[in-house]
Design a protein around this motif. Sequence first.
Motif, PDB file in Angstrom:
ATOM      1  N   GLU A 186      -5.636 -53.227   5.220  1.00 57.03           N
ATOM      2  CA  GLU A 186      -4.277 -53.016   4.715  1.00 57.03           C
ATOM      3  C   GLU A 186      -3.308 -52.730   5.856  1.00 57.03           C
ATOM      4  O   GLU A 186      -2.177 -53.235   5.861  1.00 57.03           O
ATOM      5  CB  GLU A 186      -4.272 -51.849   3.726  1.00 57.03           C
ATOM      6  CG  GLU A 186      -4.993 -52.135   2.414  1.00 57.03           C
ATOM      7  CD  GLU A 186      -5.162 -50.880   1.572  1.00 57.03           C
ATOM      8  OE1 GLU A 186      -5.194 -51.012   0.330  1.00 57.03           O
ATOM      9  OE2 GLU A 186      -5.267 -49.768   2.152  1.00 57.03           O
ATOM     10  N   SER A 187      -3.744 -51.947   6.834  1.00 57.69           N
ATOM     11  CA  SER A 187      -2.883 -51.616   7.973  1.00 57.69           C
ATOM     12  C   SER A 187      -2.553 -52.859   8.777  1.00 57.69           C
ATOM     13  O   SER A 187      -1.400 -53.073   9.177  1.00 57.69           O
ATOM     14  CB  SER A 187      -3.569 -50.582   8.870  1.00 57.69           C
ATOM     15  OG  SER A 187      -3.755 -49.372   8.186  1.00 57.69           O
ATOM     16  N   ARG A 188      -3.558 -53.674   9.010  1.00 55.84           N
ATOM     17  CA  ARG A 188      -3.332 -54.890   9.788  1.00 55.84           C
ATOM     18  C   ARG A 188      -2.397 -55.843   9.052  1.00 55.84           C
ATOM     19  O   ARG A 188      -1.501 -56.434   9.663  1.00 55.84           O
ATOM     20  CB  ARG A 188      -4.673 -55.583  10.080  1.00 55.84           C
ATOM     21  CG  ARG A 188      -4.514 -56.834  10.956  1.00 55.84           C
ATOM     22  CD  ARG A 188      -5.859 -57.443  11.313  1.00 55.84           C
ATOM     23  NE  ARG A 188      -5.674 -58.643  12.105  1.00 55.84           N
ATOM     24  CZ  ARG A 188      -5.493 -58.655  13.411  1.00 55.84           C
ATOM     25  NH1 ARG A 188      -5.458 -57.510  14.073  1.00 55.84           N
ATOM     26  NH2 ARG A 188      -5.325 -59.797  14.050  1.00 55.84           N
ATOM     27  N   ALA A 189      -2.570 -55.958   7.750  1.00 55.08           N
ATOM     28  CA  ALA A 189      -1.706 -56.847   6.967  1.00 55.08           C
ATOM     29  C   ALA A 189      -0.263 -56.345   6.990  1.00 55.08           C
ATOM     30  O   ALA A 189       0.678 -57.148   7.105  1.00 55.08           O
ATOM     31  CB  ALA A 189      -2.215 -56.932   5.521  1.00 55.08           C
ATOM     32  N   PHE A 190      -0.082 -55.030   6.900  1.00 54.44           N
ATOM     33  CA  PHE A 190       1.262 -54.449   6.946  1.00 54.44           C
ATOM     34  C   PHE A 190       1.903 -54.694   8.303  1.00 54.44           C
ATOM     35  O   PHE A 190       3.066 -55.084   8.400  1.00 54.44           O
ATOM     36  CB  PHE A 190       1.184 -52.958   6.646  1.00 54.44           C
ATOM     37  CG  PHE A 190       2.519 -52.264   6.575  1.00 54.44           C
ATOM     38  CD1 PHE A 190       3.314 -52.374   5.444  1.00 54.44           C
ATOM     39  CD2 PHE A 190       2.983 -51.505   7.633  1.00 54.44           C
ATOM     40  CE1 PHE A 190       4.547 -51.737   5.372  1.00 54.44           C
ATOM     41  CE2 PHE A 190       4.206 -50.861   7.580  1.00 54.44           C
ATOM     42  CZ  PHE A 190       4.998 -50.975   6.442  1.00 54.44           C
ATOM     43  N   ALA A 191       1.134 -54.482   9.372  1.00 57.00           N
ATOM     44  CA  ALA A 191       1.652 -54.701  10.718  1.00 57.00           C
ATOM     45  C   ALA A 191       2.000 -56.168  10.942  1.00 57.00           C
ATOM     46  O   ALA A 191       3.021 -56.493  11.565  1.00 57.00           O
ATOM     47  CB  ALA A 191       0.639 -54.231  11.754  1.00 57.00           C
ATOM     48  N   MET A 192       1.160 -57.062  10.437  1.00 54.28           N
ATOM     49  CA  MET A 192       1.434 -58.497  10.571  1.00 54.28           C
ATOM     50  C   MET A 192       2.720 -58.876   9.864  1.00 54.28           C
ATOM     51  O   MET A 192       3.491 -59.716  10.343  1.00 54.28           O
ATOM     52  CB  MET A 192       0.271 -59.320  10.009  1.00 54.28           C
ATOM     53  CG  MET A 192      -0.901 -59.475  10.973  1.00 54.28           C
ATOM     54  SD  MET A 192      -0.459 -60.358  12.502  1.00 54.28           S
ATOM     55  CE  MET A 192       0.187 -61.895  11.826  1.00 54.28           C
ATOM     56  N   GLN A 193       2.969 -58.244   8.711  1.00 52.13           N
ATOM     57  CA  GLN A 193       4.197 -58.511   7.974  1.00 52.13           C
ATOM     58  C   GLN A 193       5.415 -58.076   8.800  1.00 52.13           C
ATOM     59  O   GLN A 193       6.412 -58.800   8.875  1.00 52.13           O
ATOM     60  CB  GLN A 193       4.172 -57.779   6.633  1.00 52.13           C
ATOM     61  CG  GLN A 193       5.403 -58.057   5.769  1.00 52.13           C
ATOM     62  CD  GLN A 193       5.340 -57.304   4.449  1.00 52.13           C
ATOM     63  OE1 GLN A 193       4.674 -56.281   4.331  1.00 52.13           O
ATOM     64  NE2 GLN A 193       6.037 -57.804   3.451  1.00 52.13           N
ATOM     65  N   LEU A 194       5.330 -56.902   9.421  1.00 54.17           N
ATOM     66  CA  LEU A 194       6.430 -56.434  10.269  1.00 54.17           C
ATOM     67  C   LEU A 194       6.658 -57.377  11.441  1.00 54.17           C
ATOM     68  O   LEU A 194       7.802 -57.666  11.815  1.00 54.17           O
ATOM     69  CB  LEU A 194       6.138 -55.019  10.779  1.00 54.17           C
ATOM     70  CG  LEU A 194       6.126 -53.899   9.744  1.00 54.17           C
ATOM     71  CD1 LEU A 194       5.758 -52.578  10.413  1.00 54.17           C
ATOM     72  CD2 LEU A 194       7.488 -53.782   9.057  1.00 54.17           C
ATOM     73  N   TRP A 195       5.559 -57.858  12.031  1.00 51.39           N
ATOM     74  CA  TRP A 195       5.714 -58.786  13.158  1.00 51.39           C
ATOM     75  C   TRP A 195       6.328 -60.100  12.704  1.00 51.39           C
ATOM     76  O   TRP A 195       7.261 -60.615  13.330  1.00 51.39           O
ATOM     77  CB  TRP A 195       4.358 -59.040  13.840  1.00 51.39           C
ATOM     78  CG  TRP A 195       4.514 -60.026  14.965  1.00 51.39           C
ATOM     79  CD1 TRP A 195       4.346 -61.381  14.915  1.00 51.39           C
ATOM     80  CD2 TRP A 195       4.972 -59.725  16.293  1.00 51.39           C
ATOM     81  NE1 TRP A 195       4.642 -61.951  16.130  1.00 51.39           N
ATOM     82  CE2 TRP A 195       5.030 -60.957  16.988  1.00 51.39           C
ATOM     83  CE3 TRP A 195       5.314 -58.552  16.945  1.00 51.39           C
ATOM     84  CZ2 TRP A 195       5.421 -61.032  18.332  1.00 51.39           C
ATOM     85  CZ3 TRP A 195       5.713 -58.623  18.280  1.00 51.39           C
ATOM     86  CH2 TRP A 195       5.772 -59.846  18.959  1.00 51.39           C
ATOM     87  N   ASP A 196       5.805 -60.656  11.616  1.00 51.37           N
ATOM     88  CA  ASP A 196       6.262 -61.968  11.156  1.00 51.37           C
ATOM     89  C   ASP A 196       7.708 -61.960  10.671  1.00 51.37           C
ATOM     90  O   ASP A 196       8.435 -62.950  10.834  1.00 51.37           O
ATOM     91  CB  ASP A 196       5.352 -62.486  10.037  1.00 51.37           C
ATOM     92  CG  ASP A 196       3.958 -62.842  10.528  1.00 51.37           C
ATOM     93  OD1 ASP A 196       3.798 -63.072  11.741  1.00 51.37           O
ATOM     94  OD2 ASP A 196       3.022 -62.880   9.699  1.00 51.37           O
ATOM     95  N   GLN A 197       8.141 -60.828  10.091  1.00 47.09           N
ATOM     96  CA  GLN A 197       9.475 -60.784   9.490  1.00 47.09           C
ATOM     97  C   GLN A 197      10.538 -60.190  10.418  1.00 47.09           C
ATOM     98  O   GLN A 197      11.726 -60.504  10.270  1.00 47.09           O
ATOM     99  CB  GLN A 197       9.433 -59.988   8.188  1.00 47.09           C
ATOM    100  CG  GLN A 197       8.587 -60.632   7.106  1.00 47.09           C
ATOM    101  CD  GLN A 197       8.593 -59.845   5.810  1.00 47.09           C
ATOM    102  OE1 GLN A 197       9.252 -58.814   5.681  1.00 47.09           O
ATOM    103  NE2 GLN A 197       7.851 -60.340   4.827  1.00 47.09           N
ATOM    104  N   ILE A 198      10.125 -59.349  11.353  1.00 46.11           N
ATOM    105  CA  ILE A 198      11.111 -58.641  12.184  1.00 46.11           C
ATOM    106  C   ILE A 198      10.893 -58.886  13.674  1.00 46.11           C
ATOM    107  O   ILE A 198      11.715 -59.508  14.351  1.00 46.11           O
ATOM    108  CB  ILE A 198      11.095 -57.122  11.890  1.00 46.11           C
ATOM    109  CG1 ILE A 198      11.417 -56.853  10.425  1.00 46.11           C
ATOM    110  CG2 ILE A 198      12.093 -56.391  12.797  1.00 46.11           C
ATOM    111  CD1 ILE A 198      11.300 -55.389  10.014  1.00 46.11           C
ATOM    112  N   ASN A 199       9.777 -58.418  14.199  1.00 44.40           N
ATOM    113  CA  ASN A 199       9.613 -58.380  15.649  1.00 44.40           C
ATOM    114  C   ASN A 199       9.413 -59.753  16.283  1.00 44.40           C
ATOM    115  O   ASN A 199       9.947 -60.018  17.367  1.00 44.40           O
ATOM    116  CB  ASN A 199       8.453 -57.449  16.005  1.00 44.40           C
ATOM    117  CG  ASN A 199       8.732 -56.019  15.589  1.00 44.40           C
ATOM    118  OD1 ASN A 199       9.682 -55.399  16.034  1.00 44.40           O
ATOM    119  ND2 ASN A 199       7.901 -55.490  14.697  1.00 44.40           N
ATOM    120  N   GLY A 200       8.650 -60.613  15.633  1.00 49.17           N
ATOM    121  CA  GLY A 200       8.472 -61.965  16.154  1.00 49.17           C
ATOM    122  C   GLY A 200       9.776 -62.757  16.171  1.00 49.17           C
ATOM    123  O   GLY A 200      10.170 -63.308  17.210  1.00 49.17           O
TER     124      GLY A 200
END
Length: 311
Positions: A263-277
């Motif tokens: 769950e943590s990895r999926a949440f972090a991936m969402q932040l990367w894909d939508q914001i940081n990337g």
Amino acid sequence: MDSESHSDFSRAEWARLRSSVPMMLSEAEVEALRGANEPTSMVEVEEVFLPLTRLINLHVAASRGLARVTDDFVGRPSWPRPYIVAIAGSVAVGKSTVARLLRALLSRWPDHPKVDLVTTDGFLFPTRELEARGLMGRKGFPESYDVKRMIGFLSDMRATGRAVSPVYSHQAYDILPGEERFVDRPDILIFEGLNVLQIGAGVERASAPVFTASDFFDISIYIDAAEQDIERWYLERFMLLQRTAFQNPASYFHHMAKASPEESRAFAMQLWDQINGPNLRENILPSRSRADVVLHKQVDHGVDWLRLRRL
């Protein structure tokens, strides 16, 4: 990046530019300055950062000489203006570690013992303002910063050597209301953040500042790496924080404290894909060519080559 504007150096070539600059930090001091998951070695400090501090030291001396000449020309008293170093790059690329290392090393030079560090996080709009503008999902993008206040801070620093900045809490994920930091005539100011080399993007045209942040910098440094490496470092750092800082009930991300690794990895991936990337690709990376120095990191965080703007 245009090779006509910058010269490339391998790490070995750059290391030779250290000349006779002595090592100024102990292993324990370097250990204390390292960021999470950033294995900066003593050898890297010697080969990468000591030559960089030598370059900055030479620039500080030249800048002071030029300021004195200008003051003499116009007939005004001369005073040692702060030399401003900008550090730019993506989330998780290691800007904060570089900034801390440079601050510690530069403060050991007798020519400029007072070195302050300010991050642009303090110039983010408060959470309530971001929510009112519908920008919480754009935090870190150009429009999420109070650019006018940031330019005012840099203008005050350049004009008087004194300025006040807001205080940002990574734990609260917000500007701390009523708290300010007073920066008082440093020899060198290190100004670090995602957006320091961007040119006024995200500012409403009617209120766009006359200046951009880079107008106030004496030298700018961009920390570079392949996007896939930065993404991996971001995910690794998030997973570490999930096991440590997020366990604090006061943390903005405390709701992730009991999440499973998946769950943590999926949440972090969402932040990367939508914001940081997207922010890296759209706003941060395009500013790289404006830097005076580019430090490129390889997969293990070590710097493998550098670029230096030709004056």
